[in-house]
Design a protein around this motif. Sequence first.
Motif, short mmCIF file in Angstrom:
data_model
loop_
_atom_site.label_atom_id
_atom_site.label_comp_id
_atom_site.label_asym_id
_atom_site.label_seq_id
_atom_site.Cartn_x
_atom_site.Cartn_y
_atom_site.Cartn_z
N PRO A 1 -0.02 -0.02 -13.08
CA PRO A 1 0.90 -1.16 -13.18
C PRO A 1 2.29 -0.76 -13.68
CG PRO A 1 -0.91 -1.42 -14.75
CD PRO A 1 -1.21 -0.22 -13.91
N TYR A 2 2.36 0.25 -14.53
CA TYR A 2 3.67 0.70 -15.03
C TYR A 2 4.50 1.33 -13.91
CZ TYR A 2 2.95 -0.36 -19.92
OH TYR A 2 2.77 -1.02 -21.11
N ARG A 3 3.87 2.09 -13.06
CA ARG A 3 4.60 2.71 -11.94
C ARG A 3 5.13 1.63 -11.00
NH1 ARG A 3 5.10 7.83 -9.92
NH2 ARG A 3 3.56 8.51 -11.44
N ILE A 4 4.30 0.66 -10.69
CA ILE A 4 4.72 -0.44 -9.82
C ILE A 4 5.84 -1.23 -10.50
CG2 ILE A 4 3.99 -2.62 -8.79
CD1 ILE A 4 1.26 -1.21 -8.25
N ALA A 5 5.69 -1.50 -11.79
CA ALA A 5 6.72 -2.24 -12.53
C ALA A 5 8.04 -1.47 -12.53
CB ALA A 5 6.26 -2.50 -13.96
N ALA A 6 7.98 -0.18 -12.77
CA ALA A 6 9.21 0.62 -12.78
C ALA A 6 9.89 0.58 -11.42
CB ALA A 6 8.89 2.06 -13.17
N ASN A 7 9.12 0.67 -10.35
CA ASN A 7 9.70 0.60 -9.02
C ASN A 7 10.34 -0.75 -8.75
OD1 ASN A 7 9.17 3.22 -8.17
ND2 ASN A 7 7.12 2.69 -7.45
N LYS A 8 9.73 -1.82 -9.20
CA LYS A 8 10.29 -3.14 -8.97
C LYS A 8 11.54 -3.38 -9.82
CE LYS A 8 6.28 -5.40 -7.10
NZ LYS A 8 6.83 -5.66 -5.77
N VAL A 9 11.60 -2.77 -10.98
CA VAL A 9 12.79 -2.89 -11.83
C VAL A 9 13.93 -2.06 -11.25
CG1 VAL A 9 13.74 -2.28 -14.09
CG2 VAL A 9 11.55 -3.48 -13.94
N ILE A 10 13.62 -0.86 -10.79
CA ILE A 10 14.65 0.06 -10.28
C ILE A 10 15.16 -0.37 -8.92
CG2 ILE A 10 15.06 2.42 -9.47
CD1 ILE A 10 13.03 3.30 -11.65
N TYR A 11 14.26 -0.82 -8.06
CA TYR A 11 14.62 -1.18 -6.68
C TYR A 11 14.44 -2.69 -6.50
CZ TYR A 11 13.92 3.81 -6.18
OH TYR A 11 13.97 5.17 -6.35
N PRO A 12 15.49 -3.47 -6.74
CA PRO A 12 15.37 -4.93 -6.68
C PRO A 12 14.80 -5.46 -5.36
CG PRO A 12 17.45 -4.32 -7.67
CD PRO A 12 16.82 -3.05 -7.15
N GLY A 13 14.97 -4.74 -4.27
CA GLY A 13 14.42 -5.18 -2.99
C GLY A 13 12.90 -5.23 -3.00
N ASN A 14 12.27 -4.52 -3.94
CA ASN A 14 10.81 -4.50 -4.06
C ASN A 14 10.29 -5.64 -4.90
OD1 ASN A 14 10.61 -2.16 -2.59
ND2 ASN A 14 10.62 -0.83 -4.38
N ARG A 15 11.15 -6.53 -5.35
CA ARG A 15 10.73 -7.61 -6.24
C ARG A 15 10.10 -8.78 -5.53
NH1 ARG A 15 15.54 -7.96 -10.73
NH2 ARG A 15 15.38 -5.79 -11.37
N GLU A 16 10.39 -8.96 -4.29
CA GLU A 16 9.88 -10.13 -3.57
C GLU A 16 8.37 -10.03 -3.39
OE1 GLU A 16 11.72 -12.82 -2.78
OE2 GLU A 16 13.33 -11.76 -3.82
N VAL A 17 7.71 -11.17 -3.55
CA VAL A 17 6.28 -11.26 -3.31
C VAL A 17 6.11 -11.45 -1.82
CG1 VAL A 17 4.19 -12.59 -3.74
CG2 VAL A 17 5.87 -12.28 -5.56
N GLN A 18 5.33 -10.60 -1.19
CA GLN A 18 5.11 -10.71 0.23
C GLN A 18 3.79 -11.43 0.47
OE1 GLN A 18 5.40 -6.89 2.04
NE2 GLN A 18 7.48 -6.56 1.31
N SER A 19 3.81 -12.34 1.43
CA SER A 19 2.58 -13.09 1.73
C SER A 19 1.85 -12.51 2.91
CB SER A 19 2.89 -14.54 1.99
OG SER A 19 4.05 -14.72 2.75
#
Length: 92
Positions: A74-92
Motif C-alpha cells: 500500500p505504501y508503494r501505491i500511495a507514493a505513486n499516487k502522490v507523485i503522479y497525480p494522474g494515478n489518483r483517479e479511481v477507475q471503474s
Amino acid sequence: MEREQTWIRAIQRRNSREAAEQLIQSYYAEIYRFVYRQTGSKEDAMDLPQSIFIAVLHSLPGYRAERASFRTWPYRIAANKVIYPGNREVQS
C-alpha cells in the motif's frame, strides 16, 4: 502478520469482502497519515486512501508474500499516487 496473511488469502481465494475490510482497516490510519505528510493537504488525505486501497485490492491477486512484506504494497501505491497525480483517479 499471520492475520494479515489469512485476510490476503481469503481475498485472493474467495474475494472475501470481510477480509478486505479488515485488511483496509488495519492500514487506513497509516496510509492517511502518509498521504497527509506527503501532500500537506487534508482534502487529499481524505480522498486518496480510497483510490489507494481500491488499487491494492485490484492488484492483490499478484501479491506474493515471499517477494516482499505486504506492508510495502500500500505504501508503494500511495507514493505513486502522490507523485503522479494522474494515478489518483479511481477507475471503474
